[in-house]
Design a protein around this motif. Structure first.
Motif, PDB file in Angstrom:
ATOM      1  N   LEU A   1      50.983  33.011 105.510  1.00  0.00           N
ATOM      2  CA  LEU A   1      51.160  33.777 106.737  1.00  0.00           C
ATOM      3  C   LEU A   1      52.586  34.287 106.844  1.00  0.00           C
ATOM      4  O   LEU A   1      52.829  35.391 107.362  1.00  0.00           O
ATOM      5  N   ALA A   2      53.533  33.516 106.341  1.00  0.00           N
ATOM      6  CA  ALA A   2      54.923  33.996 106.328  1.00  0.00           C
ATOM      7  C   ALA A   2      55.025  35.275 105.505  1.00  0.00           C
ATOM      8  O   ALA A   2      55.700  36.230 105.898  1.00  0.00           O
ATOM      9  N   ALA A   3      54.320  35.294 104.381  1.00  0.00           N
ATOM     10  CA  ALA A   3      54.357  36.493 103.535  1.00  0.00           C
ATOM     11  C   ALA A   3      53.739  37.673 104.268  1.00  0.00           C
ATOM     12  O   ALA A   3      54.246  38.801 104.210  1.00  0.00           O
ATOM     13  N   THR A   4      52.635  37.426 104.986  1.00  0.00           N
ATOM     14  CA  THR A   4      52.014  38.503 105.750  1.00  0.00           C
ATOM     15  C   THR A   4      52.967  39.030 106.806  1.00  0.00           C
ATOM     16  O   THR A   4      53.074  40.250 107.019  1.00  0.00           O
TER      17      THR A   4
ATOM     18  N   ASN B   1      55.620  41.148 105.441  1.00  0.00           N
ATOM     19  CA  ASN B   1      55.134  42.515 105.213  1.00  0.00           C
ATOM     20  C   ASN B   1      55.281  43.380 106.460  1.00  0.00           C
ATOM     21  O   ASN B   1      55.527  44.580 106.361  1.00  0.00           O
TER      22      ASN B   1
END
Lengths: 309, 309, 309, 309, 309
Positions: B186-189, B192
């Motif tokens: 979720l951090a990566a999302t 983004n």
């Protein structure tokens, strides 16, 4: 939206539903009447002959062609982009439903977070809420049908209802994630669907709130009107009695193109050539209900007297 | 941005707000005056008759049509791309807020990393900072409202404030990630989303810093001016006393299109046909505050005398 | 790139910097001279009157208009796509820097893989290397400033320097990943930034190496030249002494549009209307240095005599 | 693809390589000959004077202009999209190579799954296979160079070689994933590169297999031919002996535009204005070999007599 | 879709398959006949001479050119977008097959979730189902071939068969995920392929269900008909006996362009210039079967009398 086959032969000239003719009739009538007066007076006012050759018409016509072509494309692009955004909502909501139905594990569903049905119907409600926001109508009935009375009451108090509903879906996702029912990776994928829906809603707001720059519209209207009201002076010496007819034809195409641009530039309204948002919402809700396994699906939307709203 | 319905009938010809007429009035007046002089002299200067047929006008008109059409589209594309970039900021910031509110776990929020409110308001501040950067105005007041006095003071010393604020949001994300409050996926999302905001800021900088190649503007201005100042010689023999009127009409459309292109080519300014960045920033900040659950939301932006800034 | 406001009034006709006039002057002079000779001879060569009506000009003019309009758009699209690719490099490099600064854990940074500064400056070096590759200049000085002497020496021996530098950044990412300093999910997100930079570099190569099909250019040049050199025969009987002037005006617009297409079709060069790659590289490097927390940032690029290189 | 600077002066009229002149010469010769006969007979056939005014030419010319402009843009868009797809293959293959070289762990490489070199060269082979498929040539030699004799033999038996090679690369990825050499997240990122290559291959197939609707081509050819063969009747009374020359010029531009559209509409062939797929494949293979650390790279592709194949 | 080389010489004028001539023949015949009557009567009806100069034709022609150009582009854009969507289905289905074959672990395949073959063929069935939905034909035979009798029976009862099949594929993915056969990250990547297919299906529905606004079609038809039926009056005094021929030529191009727009605007039908959905489905199914390792692939689709359905 008008849904009908192209009329053939003389019927072509009597089709009125969906035509722009009604909305330009007043201006057209004034213009033709004016041309008639000019014809009767042979272009003479107060014993002074106003004579305009065809030269200015080809010069102004050049600018007018640029304007009309440009505005036509810009208006249609807005129409088609609006349609594309709603098409994206169709598939983002279907992919959301697939995610809800397929990827969380079953165990513990009752214990943590919302049920699958509630998650899917939240998105159905969001789609209805966006439509009502764009058209300035009351979303309550649709929200109650999708969410139940209580949840709907909470939503209608929010200023931006679609955003509030998407946040609610995100909270459900978070609950599933924290309780271990949904893998983080799949949760991220499903959050991307919510982000797509957020983008569609923002795109629709953008089109609805940002018209083509007013100065364009103004310059185009002015040029078209001046052009058509000067025209009788340029034609009366060669066409004589046919002048009002020809002026009417030219004005019909120019005013018509202009009015059509005005109409489809803002495609989310309820005029005849606007997008059928009601039908699209029914389609989306039906898809979502079918994904949930419901059997009694609403009837597919039908055009009434060629019109789908 | 001008927000009004299309005026009808004669009112159409007296609408001044948002029209390009004021900005082209000097050139137009000189041109019409010149046409008047040519008419009075019957095209004769120093006993020498300058006679131009209409042939050159259709030849140069061809090139002019290409120019005007091209530049018109290019300028409007820039305007609309600018609006799209701000629309993307609307949805990227909403999705960011949804992420902040829904996906980190609650436990330990106080102990590690920034609070949710601070994470959301950092993005609100970034949007204001970008607007002030594009318009060359002072961002301090907005930053203080969003971030508090101290944090704002640190930010205003940075050269690229939007980038600094996004980096600050990224550091919060990193803190949540390292303390285990937020799943890496979720951090990566959410990273983004920050990347999307970075892209929007860079896109706005691109439009603001890269005009349509100067040689185009120059060639277009020159051709349009020569065309309109030669025109009286080509018309005087057939239109006589109507020459200044017709020259004025032609020049109005050509100079008007040209000036309009100049105006909307750089859409982030504060002229009447520019984008309403103030209103967009209020919209974004309101959305983010609503996502945080605040109740006393700012009033929606209202047009003042048809103008939204 | 020319950066200046639009000159007004007569100054408009004397602005030379950025104008295409210098590059078309020889052809224009020959054309006007030829028109002068035709005028003096009244279109008679060897006692034979060469008389061309205006009919062929409107026929060939039609094809010419299609050509010029098409090529104009195609050339400008290449220019603007080039600018967009550099804009993407601006934001991809900023997001890369944010990733480097925010998401790896601090512990063990000294022990495994490259330092943060080195990772960020590798991307700054890549941007400079791409610029030098596109312009065929020597990248060494910039690489040394960004990477140090030794690392720069290794890079300059590679055939495709930007790709080599991105691979180097990827190897750093791999080292961080394998030593556990960076979560695989965030590593994947950052690899996507490297992929965006790879795509930008390939896009620039594409524009630089693939001209508009030569046959178009050829057909356009030939048609424009034949058109302008036939023109005096068509005008001399009606315009008499004004023929060279009008031919000059028409040829100025047609040759000018043509030459402008030639110039901006390949936007990465160092001509006046080309993209300011030097300034863009300074902007990117400054952003990256600011993200690293450096204080003594390079001065923002300034236009010199209206020109930004 | 023709790679040369624009010829200047008279050389412009004698450049033949890359010109469409050769392919339209027969039709052009017949047309000019026909115009000559009409001129000699003064438009009289069997004592009957066939007289056409210029009116029909401007009417049909209108439709012709729409056609030519539309088809021109459509054909060039196909050409440029084809080039873009190959540009995407350039960067997707480079990012694939970066992934292969940087992200799998080293330990155990010998024991499970393919080696790095084999993974990279499989993509090089895929690019060659796509080129041969598009041009209908034999891929064997290139596959053997990239994959070795045995592996190549297996591939050439497949119907869709590029897809088979990408599946092979995917199987390698799966082997690395299952043996724990590659993190699943990075494996997913690298699978996305394979998906991009799949998309490029499908895009090229799409352009190669779907021409512009035949009815357009037919309508355009017919209109252009009728137009040019009627032209002498419209010109002979005003241009007399110059008729064949002017007809030749008009026909040259119209037939030329038409033939050029035919040529670049299908950009993957081996005609002079087609895309240089050979050179692009060498560029990709060289990039990949350099990423593998090879030293003896193939020479960069050189244009031969201005032509890159 | 018509697949043939361009006919040369006189054959060009006798090619009927794929031409729009048959569909416009009635209107064309009426128009030419009417022109013949006008010619015989020298434009006099009831002793009253109806005389129209060519001026109105250039004025209306201007609007007509804008219309035809706009509608032509809009219709072709729909055609080409339809083709692109099917091209995306080609590559999304191939990438899906690669994912199914390469990334799940082998152990336990028999025990949990569907087999690989079933997962791949579900997507093949979805593609056929979409084609039948767009064309309103019966999907049963294709579904039985891909899925077997029983599974097909369940699917055909669903209202939106493509969505149902994609949900089925998603359920298989979920089963693999929950049983640990497939890494969550790769499952998310493969879910993205399903989302792409969902998007393609929704895109095709969008094009099929949303025509170009009816008012455009109406305005265009009306203008074109009025134009062509007024034309004889404008031409009869200068062209005399050639009037019907010239009217026929002009009407052929205008009616032809109009009819062609009607035909390709809705590209998923079975008319001659429509997209070859049958052939595309065979191509996709063949690709998927080859990915599964099948040997007896269906024959590639062949054009029959130049037509691919």
């Amino acid at each position: 939206m008008i849904v009908r086959d192209r009329p053939h032969g003389l019927a072509l000239f009597f089709a009125m539903r969906g035509s722009v003719l009604p909305s330009i009739l007043p201006a057209l009538a004034v213009n033709v009447l004016f041309a008639g007066i000019v014809t009767v007076l042979h272009g003479e006012f107060l014993d002074h002959k106003i004579q305009v050759t065809t030269v200015p018409f080809s010069l102004i016509g050049l600018a007018l062609a640029i304007f009309l072509g440009f505005r036509n494309s810009a208006a249609y692009d807005r129409y088609w982009e609006g349609r594309k955004l709603w098409g994206e909502m169709v598939h983002a909501s279907r992919s959301w439903a697939r995610g809800v139905m397929c990827y969380p594990t079953n165990h513990g569903e009752a214990s943590a977070g919302p049920g699958r049905r509630s998650m899917v119907m939240t998105v159905a409600a969001m789609v209805h809420a966006l439509r009502h926001q764009l058209r300035g109508t009351d979303a309550r009935a649709d929200l109650v049908r999708c969410l139940g009375d209580e949840a709907a009451s909470q939503v209608v108090r929010r200023r931006n209802m679609p955003a509030a509903l998407l946040q609610q879906a995100g909270q459900g996702l978070g609950a599933w994630l924290h309780s271990g029912q949904l893998d983080p990776q799949l949760a991220a994928t499903m959050e991307n669907r919510l982000a797509e829906l957020t983008a569609c809603a923002a795109g629709c707001e953008r089109i609805a709130s940002t018209p083509i720059p007013f100065a364009y519209t103004l310059l185009l209207h002015r040029t078209a009107y001046i052009y058509c009201f000067l025209l009788p002076f340029g034609l009366v010496d060669t066409l004589h009695g046919l002048t009002p007819l020809v002026v009417g034809l030219v004005a019909y195409t120019f005013f018509g193109l202009d009015a059509l641009g005005d109409e489809i530039e803002d495609p989310f309204g309820t005029k005849l050539n606007h997008l059928p948002l009601d039908a699209l919402c029914v389609t989306i809700e039906t898809s979502l209900r079918e994904a949930l396994g419901e059997e009694n699906l609403p009837a597919p939307p039908q055009a009434e007297r060629y019109v789908l709203t």
